[in-house]
Design an enzyme around this catalytic site. Structure first.
Site, PDB file in Angstrom:
ATOM      1  CE1 TYR A   9      -3.771  -2.232   0.044  1.00 14.50           C
ATOM      2  CE2 TYR A   9      -2.857  -3.174   2.063  1.00 14.50           C
ATOM      3  CZ  TYR A   9      -3.767  -3.224   1.021  1.00 14.50           C
ATOM      4  OH  TYR A   9      -4.664  -4.244   0.937  1.00 14.50           O
ATOM      5  CG  ASN A  39     -10.035   1.883  -0.769  1.00 15.92           C
ATOM      6  OD1 ASN A  39     -10.511   0.761  -0.905  1.00 15.92           O
ATOM      7  ND2 ASN A  39      -8.735   2.103  -0.646  1.00 15.92           N
ATOM      8  CG  HIS A  78     -12.639  -8.189  -2.288  1.00 17.33           C
ATOM      9  ND1 HIS A  78     -12.279  -7.723  -3.531  1.00 17.33           N
ATOM     10  CD2 HIS A  78     -11.725  -7.655  -1.416  1.00 17.33           C
ATOM     11  CE1 HIS A  78     -11.181  -6.976  -3.421  1.00 17.33           C
ATOM     12  NE2 HIS A  78     -10.826  -6.914  -2.142  1.00 17.33           N
ATOM     13  CG  ASP A 130     -28.180  -4.222  -2.119  1.00 17.72           C
ATOM     14  OD1 ASP A 130     -27.798  -4.430  -3.289  1.00 17.72           O
ATOM     15  OD2 ASP A 130     -28.695  -5.102  -1.404  1.00 17.72           O
ATOM     16  CG  HIS A 182      -9.663  -0.854  -5.014  1.00 21.49           C
ATOM     17  ND1 HIS A 182     -10.170  -1.246  -3.798  1.00 21.49           N
ATOM     18  CD2 HIS A 182     -10.656  -0.983  -5.909  1.00 21.49           C
ATOM     19  CE1 HIS A 182     -11.430  -1.612  -3.958  1.00 21.49           C
ATOM     20  NE2 HIS A 182     -11.755  -1.457  -5.225  1.00 21.49           N
ATOM     21  CG  LEU A 183      -4.542   2.964  -1.472  1.00 24.12           C
ATOM     22  CD1 LEU A 183      -4.399   2.580  -0.012  1.00 24.12           C
ATOM     23  CD2 LEU A 183      -3.857   4.283  -1.757  1.00 24.12           C
ATOM     24  CB  SER A 184      -3.133  -2.736  -4.044  1.00 26.31           C
ATOM     25  OG  SER A 184      -4.394  -3.264  -3.660  1.00 26.31           O
ATOM     26  NE  ARG A 243      -6.009  -8.904  -1.296  1.00 25.89           N
ATOM     27  CZ  ARG A 243      -6.287  -8.598  -0.030  1.00 25.89           C
ATOM     28  NH1 ARG A 243      -7.245  -7.722   0.251  1.00 25.89           N
ATOM     29  NH2 ARG A 243      -5.623  -9.145   0.959  1.00 25.89           N
TER      30      ARG A 243
HETATM   31  C1  DQA Z   1      -7.775  -2.112  -1.065  1.00 24.07           C
HETATM   32  C2  DQA Z   1      -7.716  -3.527  -1.672  1.00 24.07           C
HETATM   33  C3  DQA Z   1      -8.560  -4.509  -0.861  1.00 24.07           C
HETATM   34  O1  DQA Z   1      -8.493  -5.804  -1.430  1.00 24.07           O
HETATM   35  C4  DQA Z   1      -8.044  -4.575   0.563  1.00 24.07           C
HETATM   36  O2  DQA Z   1      -8.876  -5.413   1.337  1.00 24.07           O
HETATM   37  C5  DQA Z   1      -7.882  -3.238   1.190  1.00 24.07           C
HETATM   38  C6  DQA Z   1      -7.383  -2.133   0.399  1.00 24.07           C
HETATM   39  C7  DQA Z   1      -6.822  -1.128  -1.778  1.00 24.07           C
HETATM   40  O3  DQA Z   1      -6.988   0.068  -1.601  1.00 24.07           O
HETATM   41  O4  DQA Z   1      -5.917  -1.555  -2.516  1.00 24.07           O
HETATM   42  O5  DQA Z   1      -8.070  -3.087   2.403  1.00 24.07           O
HETATM   43  O6  DQA Z   1      -9.096  -1.621  -1.214  1.00 24.07           O
END
Ligand code: DQA
Length: 145
Positions: free
Chosen positions: A22, A73, A79, A86, A99-101, A110
């Site tokens: 991250y 985020n 997931h 909803d 998402h950061l990653s 994921r």
């Molecule tokens: C995340 C990716 C998710 O899979 C993970 O559970 C996170 C961070 C991201 O920002 O990359 O907590 O949302």
């Protein structure tokens, strides 16, 4: 132009949490970068970090009165949270998922986002820039409205 930014569970730990995945920046640093960028765009941000699924559902539900867009985020809830999905569908506020990653380059569980089908679009894999790109997308969308 008011935009709600929701950071999901465990994101308060950024800076110490799985730094290789991250990055070393903290949530405060992300929020400062977002606030500075929003100022340039003439947008007003409210930023919250919520660990609970119910809290996030509640925040989305209340947003319909005050906000024109949401940047979220959903973190681990991405997931599997049908409830958050909803809530986004119910309020019909244009929402950007960030998402950061790069969730598609990680573990198989994921690869699926149950949130993605109800948002305008998803930005994944650019670290802090995912949020900044998400903000740009939301602002451009609102300016075109
Ligand atoms: C995340 C990716 C998710 O899979 C993970 O559970 C996170 C961070 C991201 O920002 O990359 O907590 O949302």
């Amino acid at each position: 132009m008011k935009i709600l930014v929701i950071h999901g569970p465990n994101l308060a730990l950024l800076g110490e949490r799985e730094v290789a995945v991250y990055g070393a920046f903290t949530l405060d640093e992300i929020n400062q970068a977002l606030t500075a960028e929003a100022k340039k765009d003439g947008a007003e941000l409210e930023i919250v970090q919520l660990d609970g699924e119910g809290e996030i559902v509640e925040a989305i539900g209340k947003a319909r009165k005050n906000f024109q867009a949401i940047i979220i985020n959903p973190a681990g809830y991405t997931h599997y949270s049908v409830a958050i999905r909803d809530a986004i569908a119910a309020v019909a506020i244009p929402t950007v998922e960030v998402h950061l990653s790069n969730i598609y380059a990680r573990e198989e569980f994921r690869h699926k986002s149950v949130i993605a089908p109800v948002v305008i679009g998803q930005i994944s894999g650019f670290g802090v820039n995912s949020y900044l790109l998400g903000l740009k997308a939301a602002v451009d969308l609102l300016k075109k409205k």
